[in-house]
Design an enzyme around this catalytic site. Structure first.
Site, PDB file in Angstrom:
ATOM      1  N   ASN A 143     -11.209  -2.404  -5.415  1.00  0.00           N
ATOM      2  CA  ASN A 143     -10.420  -1.448  -6.193  1.00  0.00           C
ATOM      3  C   ASN A 143     -11.086  -1.051  -7.524  1.00  0.00           C
ATOM      4  O   ASN A 143     -10.668  -0.083  -8.171  1.00  0.00           O
ATOM      5  CB  ASN A 143      -8.993  -1.957  -6.444  1.00  0.00           C
ATOM      6  CG  ASN A 143      -8.096  -1.891  -5.220  1.00  0.00           C
ATOM      7  OD1 ASN A 143      -7.229  -2.736  -5.026  1.00  0.00           O
ATOM      8  ND2 ASN A 143      -8.283  -0.879  -4.360  1.00  0.00           N
ATOM      9  N   ASP A 198       0.827  -1.205   0.000  1.00  0.00           N
ATOM     10  CA  ASP A 198       0.000   0.000   0.000  1.00  0.00           C
ATOM     11  C   ASP A 198       0.863   1.258   0.000  1.00  0.00           C
ATOM     12  O   ASP A 198       1.976   1.260   0.517  1.00  0.00           O
ATOM     13  CB  ASP A 198      -0.924  -0.023   1.234  1.00  0.00           C
ATOM     14  CG  ASP A 198      -2.136   0.889   1.064  1.00  0.00           C
ATOM     15  OD1 ASP A 198      -2.358   1.395  -0.046  1.00  0.00           O
ATOM     16  OD2 ASP A 198      -2.863   1.097   2.069  1.00  0.00           O
TER      17      ASP A 198
HETATM   18  C1  IPE Z   1      -5.649  -2.641  -0.323  1.00  0.00           C
HETATM   19  O1  IPE Z   1      -5.267  -1.306  -0.436  1.00  0.00           O
HETATM   20  C2  IPE Z   1      -5.610  -3.300  -1.647  1.00  0.00           C
HETATM   21  C3  IPE Z   1      -4.289  -3.457  -2.236  1.00  0.00           C
HETATM   22  C4  IPE Z   1      -3.145  -3.130  -1.705  1.00  0.00           C
HETATM   23  C5  IPE Z   1      -4.279  -4.044  -3.554  1.00  0.00           C
HETATM   24  P1  IPE Z   1      -6.336  -0.112  -0.590  1.00  0.00           P
HETATM   25  O2  IPE Z   1      -5.534   1.114  -0.661  1.00  0.00           O
HETATM   26  O3  IPE Z   1      -7.251  -0.425  -1.708  1.00  0.00           O
HETATM   27  O4  IPE Z   1      -7.143  -0.245   0.785  1.00  0.00           O
HETATM   28  P2  IPE Z   1      -7.975   0.828   1.593  1.00  0.00           P
HETATM   29  O5  IPE Z   1      -9.019   1.382   0.670  1.00  0.00           O
HETATM   30  O6  IPE Z   1      -7.022   1.888   2.044  1.00  0.00           O
HETATM   31  O7  IPE Z   1      -8.546   0.064   2.753  1.00  0.00           O
HETATM   32  C1  IPE Z   2      -1.594   0.191  -3.403  1.00  0.00           C
HETATM   33  O1  IPE Z   2      -1.340   1.550  -3.468  1.00  0.00           O
HETATM   34  C2  IPE Z   2      -1.773  -0.428  -4.773  1.00  0.00           C
HETATM   35  C3  IPE Z   2      -3.164  -0.776  -5.121  1.00  0.00           C
HETATM   36  C4  IPE Z   2      -4.197  -0.715  -4.352  1.00  0.00           C
HETATM   37  C5  IPE Z   2      -3.379  -1.208  -6.491  1.00  0.00           C
HETATM   38  P1  IPE Z   2      -2.531   2.620  -3.484  1.00  0.00           P
HETATM   39  O2  IPE Z   2      -2.901   2.882  -4.893  1.00  0.00           O
HETATM   40  O3  IPE Z   2      -3.634   2.159  -2.599  1.00  0.00           O
HETATM   41  O4  IPE Z   2      -1.809   3.886  -2.875  1.00  0.00           O
HETATM   42  P2  IPE Z   2      -2.424   4.913  -1.841  1.00  0.00           P
HETATM   43  O5  IPE Z   2      -2.933   4.126  -0.675  1.00  0.00           O
HETATM   44  O6  IPE Z   2      -3.512   5.648  -2.550  1.00  0.00           O
HETATM   45  O7  IPE Z   2      -1.266   5.791  -1.484  1.00  0.00           O
HETATM   46 MG    MG Z   3      -4.084   2.433  -0.657  1.00  0.00          MG
END
Ligand code: IPE
Ligand code: IPE
Ligand code: MG
Length: 229
Positions: free
Chosen positions: A65, A16
């Site tokens: 997502n 993340d």
């Molecule tokens: C969890 O991260 C999913 C992945 C890392 C693929 P998100 O960024 O989607 O999760 P939330 O929305 O902060 O809980």
């Molecule tokens: C995790 O990084 C990757 C996926 C969920 C695909 P994020 O895209 O959630 O990055 P932040 O949390 O917005 O910084």
């Molecule tokens: Mg994220």
């Protein structure tokens, strides 16, 4: 007498912070995903070279997502396709087997084909199994497993449900989430029952094998009791 150290076999990582990493640099969010993909490779190499790690499961795309803007979802799908094709040589180099968990039927036929191809080409490798959680949601995984058992008229108990899940193992040892968020976001709820949790503020594109090693050093000395004394 010193306590025996914990062995690490099954590791899970919530990658993340890609978007925040890019934003901090004044870049578009997708740049963070590109850099994040490189880190996944480095960590897989570390796991392949580590003596006891058998599986590493990375959260790459959740069932939630899809709520993101269309351009970001489209970018992630394209990145996954090109990354996997490009990655074949490194899977061979590291002796890593590629697997997935999640509902990949939700992806385009082209991406599904790439996924199937990389699985087939790497099936013989045994240094580590890299599992990408793709279009994955833990509640969905559990509900579907229960449904399959029910349809076959089989009893639903811990053992039957545990083995009916898509994931080819039951118990995670260690769960790491980067970027400072402290939640599971619908990730491997069943498999995390007795895992050790680590949360690091490091954003995924800044995560390194060195930091993973530090976390593992702490993990091996944690007191895992599994309900006993
Ligand atoms: C969890 O991260 C999913 C992945 C890392 C693929 P998100 O960024 O989607 O999760 P939330 O929305 O902060 O809980
Ligand atoms: C995790 O990084 C990757 C996926 C969920 C695909 P994020 O895209 O959630 O990055 P932040 O949390 O917005 O910084
Ligand atoms: Mg994220």
């Amino acid at each position: 007498m010193s306590k025996e150290k914990n062995i690490l076999k099954n590791l899970a990582i919530i990658m993340d912070g890609n978007g925040r990493w890019a934003k901090e640099r004044g870049l578009v969010r997708t740049k963070g995903h590109e850099q994040g993909a490189n880190i996944t490779r480095d960590i897989t190499q570390y796991c392949a070279e580590h003596e006891t790690i058998e599986t590493v499961t990375f959260y790459a795309f959740s069932t939630e997502n899809w709520k993101r803007p269309k351009y970001e979802v489209t970018f992630l799908m394209k990145l996954l396709d090109s990354w996997l094709k490009n990655e074949l040589q490194t899977y061979h180099k590291f002796g890593a087997k590629f697997e997935t968990v999640g509902n990949i039927e939700g992806f385009s036929p082209k991406l599904q084909e790439t996924i199937a191809y990389i699985k087939k080409e790497t099936a013989h490798h045994s240094n580590v199994t890299q599992i990408l959680a793709l279009n994955y949601g833990s509640r969905e995984e559990i509900a579907k497993a229960a449904n399959r058992l029910a349809k076959r008229g089989e009893e639903i108990n811990e053992e039957s449900l545990g083995t009916e899940l898509q994931t080819p193992y039951i118990d995670l040892d260690l769960m790491i989430r980067t970027s400072g968020e402290q939640r599971l976001s619908n990730y491997l709820l069943w498999q995390n029952s007795y895992s050790e949790f680590f949360f690091t503020p490091t954003l995924w594109p800044d995560f390194t094998p060195r930091e993973l090693e530090d976390i593992i050093d702490q993990y091996v000395n944690r007191n895992r009791r599994f309900g006993g004394l």
